[in-house]
Design a protein around this motif. Sequence first.
Motif, PDB file in Angstrom:
ATOM      1  N   PRO A  32       0.839  -1.203   0.000  1.00  0.00           N
ATOM      2  CA  PRO A  32       0.000   0.000   0.000  1.00  0.00           C
ATOM      3  C   PRO A  32       0.871   1.248   0.000  1.00  0.00           C
ATOM      4  CG  PRO A  32      -0.004  -1.063   2.164  1.00  0.00           C
ATOM      5  CD  PRO A  32       0.672  -2.010   1.223  1.00  0.00           C
ATOM      6  N   GLY A  99      -6.578   2.021  -3.184  1.00  0.00           N
ATOM      7  CA  GLY A  99      -7.326   1.216  -2.233  1.00  0.00           C
ATOM      8  C   GLY A  99      -6.721   1.366  -0.854  1.00  0.00           C
ATOM      9  N   LYS A 100      -6.026   0.359  -0.416  1.00  0.00           N
ATOM     10  CA  LYS A 100      -5.351   0.422   0.888  1.00  0.00           C
ATOM     11  C   LYS A 100      -4.198   1.421   0.845  1.00  0.00           C
ATOM     12  CE  LYS A 100      -7.186  -3.073   3.411  1.00  0.00           C
ATOM     13  NZ  LYS A 100      -7.612  -3.006   4.824  1.00  0.00           N
ATOM     14  N   ASP A 122     -11.732   1.077   6.016  1.00  0.00           N
ATOM     15  CA  ASP A 122     -11.304  -0.150   5.352  1.00  0.00           C
ATOM     16  C   ASP A 122     -10.103   0.071   4.434  1.00  0.00           C
ATOM     17  OD1 ASP A 122     -13.282  -1.527   6.662  1.00  0.00           O
ATOM     18  OD2 ASP A 122     -14.681  -1.504   4.970  1.00  0.00           O
ATOM     19  N   LYS A 123      -9.843   1.324   4.085  1.00  0.00           N
ATOM     20  CA  LYS A 123      -8.708   1.620   3.208  1.00  0.00           C
ATOM     21  C   LYS A 123      -7.414   1.841   3.987  1.00  0.00           C
ATOM     22  CE  LYS A 123     -11.295   3.543  -0.691  1.00  0.00           C
ATOM     23  NZ  LYS A 123     -11.437   4.695  -1.617  1.00  0.00           N
ATOM     24  N   ALA A 125      -4.328   0.968   5.939  1.00  0.00           N
ATOM     25  CA  ALA A 125      -3.452  -0.157   6.268  1.00  0.00           C
ATOM     26  C   ALA A 125      -2.635   0.151   7.521  1.00  0.00           C
ATOM     27  CB  ALA A 125      -2.524  -0.459   5.095  1.00  0.00           C
ATOM     28  N   ARG A 229      -6.183  -1.349  13.408  1.00  0.00           N
ATOM     29  CA  ARG A 229      -5.158  -0.957  12.445  1.00  0.00           C
ATOM     30  C   ARG A 229      -3.890  -0.575  13.203  1.00  0.00           C
ATOM     31  NH1 ARG A 229      -9.036  -2.598  10.292  1.00  0.00           N
ATOM     32  NH2 ARG A 229     -10.110  -1.856   8.420  1.00  0.00           N
ATOM     33  N   VAL A 287       2.672  -3.332   8.940  1.00  0.00           N
ATOM     34  CA  VAL A 287       1.834  -3.255   7.741  1.00  0.00           C
ATOM     35  C   VAL A 287       2.264  -4.294   6.717  1.00  0.00           C
ATOM     36  CG1 VAL A 287       1.175  -1.815   5.771  1.00  0.00           C
ATOM     37  CG2 VAL A 287       1.261  -0.817   8.072  1.00  0.00           C
ATOM     38  N   GLN A 291       0.240  -8.179   5.176  1.00  0.00           N
ATOM     39  CA  GLN A 291      -0.211  -8.383   3.792  1.00  0.00           C
ATOM     40  C   GLN A 291      -0.345  -9.859   3.443  1.00  0.00           C
ATOM     41  OE1 GLN A 291       2.734  -5.239   2.087  1.00  0.00           O
ATOM     42  NE2 GLN A 291       1.071  -5.467   0.608  1.00  0.00           N
TER      43      GLN A 291
END
Length: 291
Positions: A32, A99-100, A122-123, A125, A229, A287, A291
């Motif tokens: 991301p 996105g992320k 939700d985006k 990370a 998060r 992060v 993934q």
Amino acid sequence: MGDRRNYSDGFWWSRDGIRLHYREYAGPADRPPVLCFPGLTRNARDYEGLAERLAGQWRVLCIEFRGRGESGYAKDPMSYVPLTYFQDVEALLEEREIGKFVAVGTSLGGLVTMLLAATERDKLAGVVLNDVGPEINPAGLARIRTYVGKAVWYPTWMHAARALASGNADVYPGYEIEDWLRMAKRLYRVNSSGRIVLDYDMKIAEPFRVPGNEAGPDMWPTIDAIAGRPLLIVRGERSDILSEETAAEMVRRVQGAELVTVPGVGHAPTLEEPEAVAGIERLLARVAGAQ
């Protein structure tokens, strides 16, 4: 640092028709991107150190809010508020199909990050909040109001640097003249008359001077939205914006959050201090591992 052109310029359009700018540092597409949001009077140059350190390992976008740097100025000064900046970022995410992402927000940029957490959770990370929280110390706001939006100019970079040193020695007590020169070149630009001036629209101060416009409504729910998060909170030990109590409550609310205090520094850490660098590396490792 900053003289090497190791980034590309990107532009996008706000929903009210302002052309906005960001610097992009290349990185792998399978991670991301890191989106960096600067403080009230700052611009993409503020993140040169962080971006250059991460470039190649992470794609980094250093955003310039409307009215700063190479972004267009707003016709309506009352649009210089966190909610509009948040909407501008939403337009970027949509236009660039992001996105992320990892959000890094300093001061005002942290407020925008918190608004993103409330609606784009939700985006996210990962999140870095640099010297800002859902409650802002009134003393710090009073200090900022004394200088924001006041047009000044200098004949040379050394004059600008010495003025910064005079007004901010308590924020960065360990700075030498070379450090102040580097800060000056991030804050100021040379105008068409050859004068060194602040690199933002003086009208950003108009809504900022209205009490309550800095953060809007209760922001604590935005901190709760970050739960789950990776979160790093960076605080300057001498900060007059983010109190120790507010930072501690942020950590309490978000399980696994880390608080890093940068010793001897006020508002705001540059994120180039060893403590901040190490904290960001730990967050990005989390992060990458998720993934």
